[in-house]
Write an enzyme that holds these catalytic residues in place. Structure first.
Site, PDB file in Angstrom:
ATOM      1  N   GLU A  31       0.827  -1.205   0.000  1.00  0.00           N
ATOM      2  CA  GLU A  31       0.000   0.000   0.000  1.00  0.00           C
ATOM      3  C   GLU A  31       0.865   1.262   0.000  1.00  0.00           C
ATOM      4  OE1 GLU A  31      -4.286  -0.569   1.812  1.00  0.00           O
ATOM      5  OE2 GLU A  31      -3.075   0.599   3.184  1.00  0.00           O
ATOM      6  N   HIS A  78       7.669 -26.781   0.004  1.00  0.00           N
ATOM      7  CA  HIS A  78       6.926 -27.883  -0.617  1.00  0.00           C
ATOM      8  C   HIS A  78       5.717 -27.367  -1.380  1.00  0.00           C
ATOM      9  CE1 HIS A  78       9.356 -30.811   1.630  1.00  0.00           C
ATOM     10  NE2 HIS A  78       9.438 -29.815   2.495  1.00  0.00           N
ATOM     11  N   LYS A 123     -13.947   1.484  -2.861  1.00  0.00           N
ATOM     12  CA  LYS A 123     -14.744   1.805  -1.665  1.00  0.00           C
ATOM     13  C   LYS A 123     -15.978   2.601  -2.075  1.00  0.00           C
ATOM     14  CE  LYS A 123     -11.437   2.635   2.053  1.00  0.00           C
ATOM     15  NZ  LYS A 123     -10.891   3.718   2.869  1.00  0.00           N
TER      16      LYS A 123
HETATM   17  O1  PA5 Z   1      -3.008   1.804   5.955  1.00  0.00           O
HETATM   18  C1  PA5 Z   1      -4.129   2.263   5.872  1.00  0.00           C
HETATM   19  O2  PA5 Z   1      -4.364   3.472   6.066  1.00  0.00           O
HETATM   20  C2  PA5 Z   1      -5.339   1.393   5.566  1.00  0.00           C
HETATM   21  O3  PA5 Z   1      -4.992   0.102   5.253  1.00  0.00           O
HETATM   22  C3  PA5 Z   1      -6.279   1.366   6.766  1.00  0.00           C
HETATM   23  O4  PA5 Z   1      -5.615   0.841   7.880  1.00  0.00           O
HETATM   24  C4  PA5 Z   1      -7.537   0.545   6.487  1.00  0.00           C
HETATM   25  O5  PA5 Z   1      -8.157   0.974   5.310  1.00  0.00           O
HETATM   26  C5  PA5 Z   1      -8.522   0.665   7.646  1.00  0.00           C
HETATM   27  O6  PA5 Z   1      -8.833   1.995   7.879  1.00  0.00           O
HETATM   28  P1  PA5 Z   1      -9.556   2.456   9.200  1.00  0.00           P
HETATM   29  O7  PA5 Z   1      -8.605   2.324  10.318  1.00  0.00           O
HETATM   30  O8  PA5 Z   1      -9.952   3.871   8.971  1.00  0.00           O
HETATM   31  O9  PA5 Z   1     -10.736   1.551   9.387  1.00  0.00           O
END
Ligand code: PA5
Length: 465
Positions: free
Chosen positions: A290, A319, A433
């Site tokens: 990410e 394996h 989203k």
């Molecule tokens: O790294 C990030 O910002 C995302 O992966 C969030 O952790 C994830 O989308 C969850 O978001 P939130 O904590 O607002 O529920």
């Protein structure tokens, strides 16, 4: 506390010229590393990114410990509702320090288990409810935004389940982690008077394991969060040093940057030889993917940057995956994660059986076998010209885990600087989203519902072969 990074198998002398780095290339990368360090340091000084400060947030750590002490013995299940960066760190800690699932000790009020609900698969959530007793469960919703659909939907179900069983007393069965000044979860927590802990606004989800996001579930399940943070604080000091020998995070970032960009390795396999570090591999997968998977650089040029992280478990995946790794496309770099000292070496009985395929193992240990398997796989990859490197943790204890998290976060931040991208946003997850909100009828997302409908209309015109 000691974490080592061994890059020798990334070098051309070992992996060959076509796939390995030359010493000259590594030397000429030093100015880039320095620039990355200075660039990230400046952003940190401006207060843009807060993860380096988390291990020394004494007040937050004290507050979390105080709350954990106040409910000690009340619950046998700590149920986290969260997803992505709001779940993976808690899992990584639980798996490393309390034992890889499903081989943890039986749970009880003295030894509560951690149940992490990080998906909206109904059979998972409804099945989990059947294993929990509301009277002995503490629900911990975690969401920085306070609005993540999966977390919110799960929380609504958990709340009804808890309130149905406990009525007004349900209030004492919730503790929330969210942003201080925004979001509907914060408002709900205030309205219901739930104990609430905050994460700093300048700490993104995937960099938040050492904030209340990871530390609250850890403290509630008996993990020594002081030690986690002490290890992380020690590596933080090293991570600001302009010295590639001492600054492991910077050196590993540079090596990975060079091998990915100069030797075309779009895939990195994180290969822990430790079930305890398996959760951490999934935490790392999110962090690397990410943070570095970006369409544009900071100047707006379209670059489609990013290396695909893959998690593989040694020796199990020898394996399952290693055939591909040895003989398939040479498009991967392998990062082995080793633990030098295991709490139990796993003695193999000495008495021979009379069978050749068994007797050479008698009197040896599982730790030695696991170590031999890792070193053998490293060597075999090298014979096939496949570059690899190894990170060694002296132990898989609190201090080393905290240090490892922090080292990986610094490494990611430096790698982002080297690519000249913003490693701290995640625009790419937004469109999906928004389509989901449109499909689920959220107010303000009608346009996305219409866009989705257009996509479906187009799809219907395509004739499958
Ligand atoms: O790294 C990030 O910002 C995302 O992966 C969030 O952790 C994830 O989308 C969850 O978001 P939130 O904590 O607002 O529920």
């Amino acid at each position: 506390m000691r974490i080592e990074f061994d890059e020798r198998n990334l070098m051309a002398d070992m992996a060959g010229k076509e796939h390995g780095l030359t010493a000259a290339e590594l030397r000429s990368g030093a100015p880039l590393a320095k620039k990355a360090l200075t660039g990230f340091h400046k952003s940190w000084q401006k207060g843009l990114y807060g993860f380096p400060d988390l291990p020394t947030q004494a007040e937050t750590i004290a507050e979390l410990k105080k709350y954990a002490r106040s409910v000690e013995g009340d619950f046998d299940t700590i149920c986290v509702a969260g997803i992505g960066g709001s779940a993976l760190g808690a899992w990584a800690i639980d798996c490393a320090l309390r034992g890889p699932h499903p081989v943890q000790k039986a749970f009880s009020r003295k030894n509560p288990r951690l149940v992490i609900l990080d998906n909206v698969d109904p059979s998972f959530i409804m099945g989990a409810l059947q294993t929990m007793d509301p009277k002995r469960t503490l629900i911990v919703p975690i969401a920085k935004s306070g609005a993540t659909a999966e977390t919110v939907a799960t929380l609504l179900i958990l709340t009804q389940w808890m309130e149905h069983s406990l009525g007004k007393k349900a209030r004492n069965h919730f503790a929330v982690v969210t942003s201080a000044g925004r979001g509907d979860l914060k408002q709900l927590a205030t309205a219901k008077k739930y104990p609430t802990f905050h994460l700093p606004e300048n700490v993104g989800g995937r960099f938040s394991v050492l904030s209340a996001v990871g530390l609250l579930p850890a403290a509630l399940t008996g993990v020594d969060i002081d030690k986690l943070c002490a290890g992380a604080a020690a590596i933080t000091k090293l991570s600001w040093l302009d010295d590639l020998k001492k600054n492991v995070a910077l050196r590993s970032a540079l090596c990975h940057h060079l091998i990915a960009t100069k030797r075309a390795k779009p895939i990195q396999v994180a290969f822990p030889y430790s079930n305890r570090l398996w959760g951490t591999a999934f935490w790392f997968r999110q962090l690397w993917a990410e943070s570095l998977g970006k369409r544009t650089d900071r100047a707006g040029n379209v670059i489609h940057a990013g290396q695909t992280p893959v998690a593989a478990l040694g020796a199990t995946d020898q394996h399952s995956q290693v055939q591909l790794y040895m003989e398939g496309p040479n498009d991967k770099v392998f990062t082995f994660w080793a633990v030098r000292n295991q709490p139990d070496s796993g003695a193999i009985p000495k008495t021979p059986t009379g069978f050749e395929a068994m007797d050479y193992l008698c009197g040896q240990t599982l730790a030695k076998l696991l170590d031999a398997e890792r070193r053998a796989t490293e060597a075999a990859l090298i014979e096939n010209g496949r570059p690899n490197c190894t990170v060694t943790l002296d132990r898989a204890d609190e201090e080393h885990l905290g240090a490892f998290f922090q080292m990986m976060e610094f490494q990611t931040a430096f790698a982002g600087e080297m690519l000249n991208i913003n490693a701290f946003d995640q625009e790419g997850v937004e469109l999906g989203k928004k389509f989901t909100f449109g499909l689920m009828g959220r107010k303000g997302f009608g346009d996305y519902k219409a866009r989705f409908a257009a996509y479906e209309t187009k799809r219907r015109t395509v004739k499958p072969a």
